[in-house]
Design an enzyme around this catalytic site. Structure first.
Site, PDB file in Angstrom:
ATOM      1  N   CYS A   1     140.967 172.916  44.895  1.00  0.00           N
ATOM      2  CA  CYS A   1     141.546 171.564  44.926  1.00  0.00           C
ATOM      3  C   CYS A   1     143.038 171.557  45.227  1.00  0.00           C
ATOM      4  O   CYS A   1     143.606 170.500  45.500  1.00  0.00           O
ATOM      5  CB  CYS A   1     141.274 170.844  43.617  1.00  0.00           C
ATOM      6  SG  CYS A   1     139.536 170.815  43.206  1.00  0.00           S
TER       7      CYS A   1
ATOM      8  N   HIS B   1     145.823 165.146  42.981  1.00  0.00           N
ATOM      9  CA  HIS B   1     144.412 165.472  43.203  1.00  0.00           C
ATOM     10  C   HIS B   1     143.558 164.529  42.346  1.00  0.00           C
ATOM     11  O   HIS B   1     143.823 164.345  41.159  1.00  0.00           O
ATOM     12  CB  HIS B   1     144.157 166.932  42.821  1.00  0.00           C
ATOM     13  CG  HIS B   1     142.709 167.285  42.789  1.00  0.00           C
ATOM     14  ND1 HIS B   1     141.860 166.950  43.811  1.00  0.00           N
ATOM     15  CD2 HIS B   1     141.956 167.906  41.850  1.00  0.00           C
ATOM     16  CE1 HIS B   1     140.643 167.365  43.504  1.00  0.00           C
ATOM     17  NE2 HIS B   1     140.669 167.946  42.321  1.00  0.00           N
TER      18      HIS B   1
ATOM     19  N   ASN C   1     135.606 163.549  43.098  1.00  0.00           N
ATOM     20  CA  ASN C   1     136.499 164.685  43.326  1.00  0.00           C
ATOM     21  C   ASN C   1     136.088 165.360  44.631  1.00  0.00           C
ATOM     22  O   ASN C   1     135.027 165.978  44.709  1.00  0.00           O
ATOM     23  CB  ASN C   1     136.370 165.640  42.133  1.00  0.00           C
ATOM     24  CG  ASN C   1     137.213 166.897  42.269  1.00  0.00           C
ATOM     25  OD1 ASN C   1     137.728 167.200  43.338  1.00  0.00           O
ATOM     26  ND2 ASN C   1     137.332 167.626  41.177  1.00  0.00           N
TER      27      ASN C   1
END
Ligand code: ACO
Length: 317
Positions: free
Chosen positions: A114, A240, A270
Site C-alpha cells: 500500500c 492511503h 482498500n
C-alpha cells in the site's frame, strides 16, 4: 534539491461493483459491521477481461492526455502493484508498449504494497535525476479481488481493484520532501513462496491498525519538517484509504482540520498501491486540486512499509 510537481492524473475502475449487501450474501457479515469498522460501502472488482495491467493502461492513457505531453517526453514509467497478472512482462512494460513510450527509457514495477505509489514516485524522482529527464509516468494499480479468499470475512470485505496514474515533472525550487521506511513483518501476507503462487491475503488486522496509527502521523510530520512547512500550508492530505478510523486517529493525534483529509474508501475499499493515485485523480476530476496547492500523500501497508511525500499540484503543461 529538485522536487516533483504533479502535472496530471488518470484513473480506471473495473466493471463490477460489489456492495456490502452483496458480501453479506457471501460471508457472515453486515453492512453495519463493515461501515462502522472501516467506512467502506462498496468496492470494484475486475470482470473476466480486466486485470491490473488493463486498468493501468487506461489510467496511464488518461494521465498522458491530460498532461499535454507526448510519449517522447516521458523519461521513465514506473508501476506500483502487488497484483500484476504476470511476473514478467511487468505491468510497466505492458504500459510502455500500449502507449508507445520510447524504448530507450526504463519501465519496471515496484512492490511496496500500500506504500507502493510513494515508493514509485521516490524512485521516479531519483531516476529523473540519474537520467537527466524531466517527466515521469507513475502508476498504482491492483486487482486484489484475484488474491482474496472470498470466504474469509476478515479480509474479503476490505479490498477492491482499480488504478490511478500520475505525470510528474522534476522542477527547481518547489516544496518537496519524501520519507520511506520498512519493517519486515508477516502481519500482512499475500502470495506464496513463488511469485506465481496465489495464496490469498491474510492479515493481523489489529497489529496493522496499531502500526498505521503510529506511522501515519509520524510520516506526515517528517515531510512537513523536511520541507519546513506546517499543516496550515497544506491544501490536502491524501492518505492511503485502508480504513476511515485510521485516518480519524491521525487527524485527532495531529489536532488537524478533518476537511483537509480526503476520504473515498466508502466507494473503493482498500485498493493498496492504487488508493493514493485514485484519490488524486478523483480530486483533480472534481476540481478540488488547484494549481499551486501543496499536498502531502501518506501510504502504509504490507511489508510492512511506509512512505510520505510532500509536493505541489501544477496542472497540465
Ligand atoms: N463481519 C462481521 N464480523 C467480523 C468481520 C466481518 N467482515 N470480520 C471480523 N469480524 C469479527 C471478528 O471475528 C471478531 O469477532 P470475535 O470478537 O467474536 O472474535 C470481531 O468481528 C472483531 O474483530 P476485530 O478483528 O477485533 O475487528 P477490528 O475492530 O480490529 O477491525 C479491521 C478489523 C477493520 C480489519 C481493523 O483491524 C483494520 O482496519 N485493520 C487495518 C487493516 C489495514 O489497514 N490494512 C492495510 C494494509 S493492507 C495491504 O497492505 C495489502
Amino acid at each position: 534539491m529538485k522536487g516533483l510537481r504533479l502535472l496530471a492524473t488518470g484513473g480506471a475502475l473495473p466493471g463490477r461493483v460489489v456492495t456490502n449487501e452483496d458480501l453479506r450474501r457471501q460471508v457472515d457479515t453486515s453492512d453495519e459491521w463493515i461501515t462502522t469498522r472501516t467506512g467502506i460501502r462498496q468496492r470494484y472488482y475486475c470482470t473476466e477481461n480486466e486485470d491490473a495491467a488493463t486498468l493501468a493502461i487506461t489510467a496511464a492513457r488518461q494521465a498522458m492526455a491530460r498532461s499535454g505531453l507526448t510519449a517522447n517526453d516521458i523519461a521513465c514509467c514506473i508501476v506500483a502493484t502487488l497484483s500484476a497478472p504476470t511476473a514478467t512482462p511487468s505491468i510497466a512494460c505492458r504500459v510502455q508498449a500500449a502507449l508507445g513510450l520510447p524504448e530507450d527509457r526504463p519501465a519496471f514495477d515496484v512492490n511496496a504494497a500500500c506504500s507502493g505509489f510513494i515508493y514509485a514516485a521516490a524512485t521516479a524522482h531519483g531516476l529523473l535525476t540519474t537520467l537527466d529527464g524531466q517527466y515521469a509516468l507513475v502508476i498504482g494499480c491492483e486487482a486484489l479481488s484475484r488474491m482474496m479468499d472470498p470466504t474469509d470475512r476478515t479480509t474479503c470485505v476490505l479490498f477492491g481493484d482499480g488504478a490511478g496514474a500520475a505525470v510528474f515533472e522534476l522542477a527547481e525550487n518547489v516544496p518537496f520532501a519524501i520519507t520511506l521506511g520498512a519493517r519486515g513483518s508477516e502481519a500482512i501476507r499475500a502470495g506464496g513462496p513463488a511469485a506465481c503462487d496465489t495464496a490469498p491475503i491474510t492479515m493481523d488486522g489489529k497489529a496493522v491498525f496499531r502500526f498505521a496509527v503510529e506511522t501515519m502521523p509520524r510520516c506526515l510530520q517528517t515531510v512537513l519538517d523536511r520541507s519546513q512547512k506546517t499543516l496550515a500550508d497544506l491544501a490536502w492530505v491524501v492518505c492511503h484509504q485502508a480504513n476511515s478510523r485510521i485516518i480519524d486517529h491521525c487527524i485527532k493525534h495531529l489536532h488537524a482540520e478533518p476537511s483537509k483529509f480526503y476520504k473515498n474508501m466508502d466507494r473503493h475499499g482498500n485498493t493498496s498501491a492504487a488508493s493514493i493515485p485514485i484519490a488524486l485523480h478523483e480530486m483533480e476530476e472534481s476540481g478540488l486540486l488547484r494549481p499551486g496547492q501543496t499536498l502531502a500523500c501518506i501510504g502504509f501497508g504490507g511489508g510492512l512499509t511506509w512512505g510520505g511525500m510532500l509536493l505541489t499540484y501544477e496542472g497540465r503543461k
